[in-house]
Write an enzyme that holds these catalytic residues in place. Structure first.
Site, PDB file in Angstrom:
ATOM      1  N   LYS A  75      -3.231  14.668  42.428  1.00  0.00           N
ATOM      2  CA  LYS A  75      -2.781  15.736  43.311  1.00  0.00           C
ATOM      3  C   LYS A  75      -1.291  15.571  43.574  1.00  0.00           C
ATOM      4  O   LYS A  75      -0.778  14.451  43.669  1.00  0.00           O
ATOM      5  CB  LYS A  75      -3.577  15.659  44.620  1.00  0.00           C
ATOM      6  CG  LYS A  75      -3.347  16.798  45.606  1.00  0.00           C
ATOM      7  CD  LYS A  75      -4.281  16.629  46.797  1.00  0.00           C
ATOM      8  CE  LYS A  75      -4.103  17.732  47.832  1.00  0.00           C
ATOM      9  NZ  LYS A  75      -5.037  17.564  48.964  1.00  0.00           N
ATOM     10  N   SER A 150      -7.754  21.528  50.129  1.00  0.00           N
ATOM     11  CA  SER A 150      -6.441  21.732  49.534  1.00  0.00           C
ATOM     12  C   SER A 150      -6.303  21.165  48.131  1.00  0.00           C
ATOM     13  O   SER A 150      -5.372  21.490  47.409  1.00  0.00           O
ATOM     14  CB  SER A 150      -5.375  21.114  50.439  1.00  0.00           C
ATOM     15  OG  SER A 150      -5.528  19.707  50.524  1.00  0.00           O
ATOM     16  N   SER A 174     -10.604  18.319  52.158  1.00  0.00           N
ATOM     17  CA  SER A 174      -9.822  18.787  51.011  1.00  0.00           C
ATOM     18  C   SER A 174     -10.200  18.186  49.672  1.00  0.00           C
ATOM     19  O   SER A 174      -9.674  18.599  48.645  1.00  0.00           O
ATOM     20  CB  SER A 174      -8.330  18.542  51.267  1.00  0.00           C
ATOM     21  OG  SER A 174      -7.867  19.378  52.289  1.00  0.00           O
TER      22      SER A 174
END
Length: 486
Positions: A75, A150, A174
């Site tokens: 990420k 997210s 997330s």
């Protein structure tokens, strides 16, 4: 069979070289990333150099580790030395960290191949990946739907076969929610089990790094690799014991709790899928126990008050002076900082900073922040009491399946609905507990449904054991047409 284990066997047997495997993934990213928008930055030079090192080791007849040579992704809020790390925000355009996050350093020491950095909601603030400065990631099961947030880019990459696994971060769901939306596995470890050093902070007392994979065994393999004590993180404790050896433990006569409040407000498809999963556990010999956990009713406001307050503090470092984006036109230092933040942060990030600043301000600190801190303690105690009588808690991962693209930000949608979509996941972060999301069916549109298993602190071995037993005795994984077929 685990993808990681299969690739390991392919490499060791010589069925494929690591360079060939890496090139297949890089070609797939080139072909499919435009549709899925999973990657912000692709790192072919880094990946191929890491792959060649593995091939050289194999050519010398040396043994390789389980993760060695396996293509993965990070990420874009996990620091990588010399590789742009943007948090999907304009304000960090061009930022290249001068150090690696501990989790990436640990994986590098095990010879992994990093394909690139994946998309996310800006500064991890969102539930659909649509607050990204680079546009939202798409769901590999239906590109008309979001991949979740997210860590939406990691979930889209793994679910779309553009990486074998990835590391995301979970502040209020997330990792688990996008894993649920994309029909894969997402593990949010206990707070402190995995080092946060090098994770660009959203809310420091909630943030936790964890794996997103296509199988429970892969999640266990990756977790065991990164759950190490780190003196660079003052909250780090590491893991108590490896989880992989415990995956096949019997769950007969173990107790699974279902809190009635977790079933309130979820869609019929989701509720039916979770209750069907409970029946599978009954057939495996586990006992299902229903109970009340009324503290869940105020977990969402507690989370958002505290998380936004911490975000307000953490994001104060972005001023245009030290790194990242800087406004071009301004009058004096104060004006430059104001313009930089107004131009560099997206709408949702600005909203959360303002709300966090508000609850920390004089006159409101006692009314909001202090009360939320006290209520957080009650939530922690409530979970501790629940685990006195059950081994794990079973719950939906999200109250719904993946939203249609643009739904959360349409004029017809109340902005509060985005925050309510986290209602099943935020209690785990508030209490610092481990939780894993695994697929448990599809809705009437064919979109994946996820359920989560919640455990005691540092008891990842138990929730992964329960998840593995369910996965082994069902067939809920649904593949996609994208990427590399393993």
């Amino acid at each position: 069979m685990s993808d990681i284990r299969r690739i390991h066997e392919m490499l060791v047997s010589g069925e494929i070289t690591c360079t060939e495997l890496t090139q297949r993934f890089l070609h797939a990213i080139k072909d499919d990333n435009a549709a899925l928008n999973a990657y912000i930055t692709v790192t072919p030079d880094t990946a191929l150099a890491q792959a060649r090192a593995v091939d050289e080791k194999l050519s010398r007849g040396e043994e390789i580790g389980m993760l060695e040579g396996v293509p993965m992704t990070l990420k874009d809020n996990i620091s990588t030395k010399g590789i742009e790390t943007t948090c999907a925000s304009k304000i960090l355009t061009g930022y290249r960290p001068i150090y690696d996050a501990t989790v990436y350093r640990l994986l590098q020491e095990q010879g992994v191949v990093m394909l690139g950095k994946t998309n996310m909601d800006e500064f991890a603030m969102g539930s659909s990946c649509e607050t990204s400065y680079y546009g939202g990631s798409k769901n590999p099961h239906s590109t008309d739907h979001v991949s979740g947030g997210s860590s939406g880019g990691v979930a889209a990459a793994v679910g779309g076969n553009l990486a074998v696994y990835g590391l995301g971060s979970d502040t209020g769901g997330s990792i688990r929610q996008p894993a649920s939306f994309c029909g894969i596995v997402g593990l949010k470890p206990t707070y402190g089990a995995v080092s946060r050093y090098g994770l660009i902070a959203y809310a420091s007392s909630f943030d936790q790094i964890g794996p997103i994979t296509r199988s429970v065994e892969d999640a266990a393999i990756v977790f065991d690799a990164i759950a190490k004590y780190d003196n660079m993180d003052s909250t780090s404790q590491g893991s108590t014991e490896p989880t992989c050896p415990r995956l096949d433990d019997s769950i007969a006569r173990r107790r699974i709790g279902i809190a009635n409040q977790y079933l309130d407000g979820v869609s019929d498809d989701v509720r039916d899928a979770v209750l069907a999963a409970a029946q599978v556990y009954r057939e495996l010999g586990a006992e299902i126990v229903y109970f009340d956990l009324p503290e869940l009713d105020f977990s969402l406001p507690v989370y958002y008050i505290l998380a936004m307050a911490e975000a307000s503090s953490n994001l104060g470092r972005y001023d245009g002076i030290r790194y990242g984006y800087k406004a071009e036109h301004y009058n004096g230092t104060h004006d430059m900082i104001c313009r930089t933040r107004s131009e560099g942060f997206g709408k949702e990030v600005r909203r959360r900073i303002l709300m966090g600043t508000y609850v920390l301000s004089a006159g409101y600190y006692d009314a909001y922040y202090k009360k939320a801190v006290n209520l957080r303690g009650r939530i922690v105690s409530a979970f501790e009491n629940a685990f006195a009588s059950v081994d794990v808690i079973l719950a939906p991962t999200a109250p719904n399946t993946a939203f249609r693209c643009g739904y959360l930000f349409s004029q017809e949608t109340d902005q509060i609905e985005q925050y309510l979509s986290d209602i099943c996941t935020v209690p785990v972060n508030t209490a610092g507990l481990p939780g894993v999301s695994i697929p448990c069916g599809v809705d009437r549109e064919g979109l994946p449904i996820g359920m989560q298993l919640i455990g005691r602190r540092f008891d990842e071995k138990t929730i992964l054991n329960f998840a593995y037993q369910y996965e082994k005795n069902t067939d809920n994984f649904v593949g996609t047409k994208w990427g590399v077929a393993l």
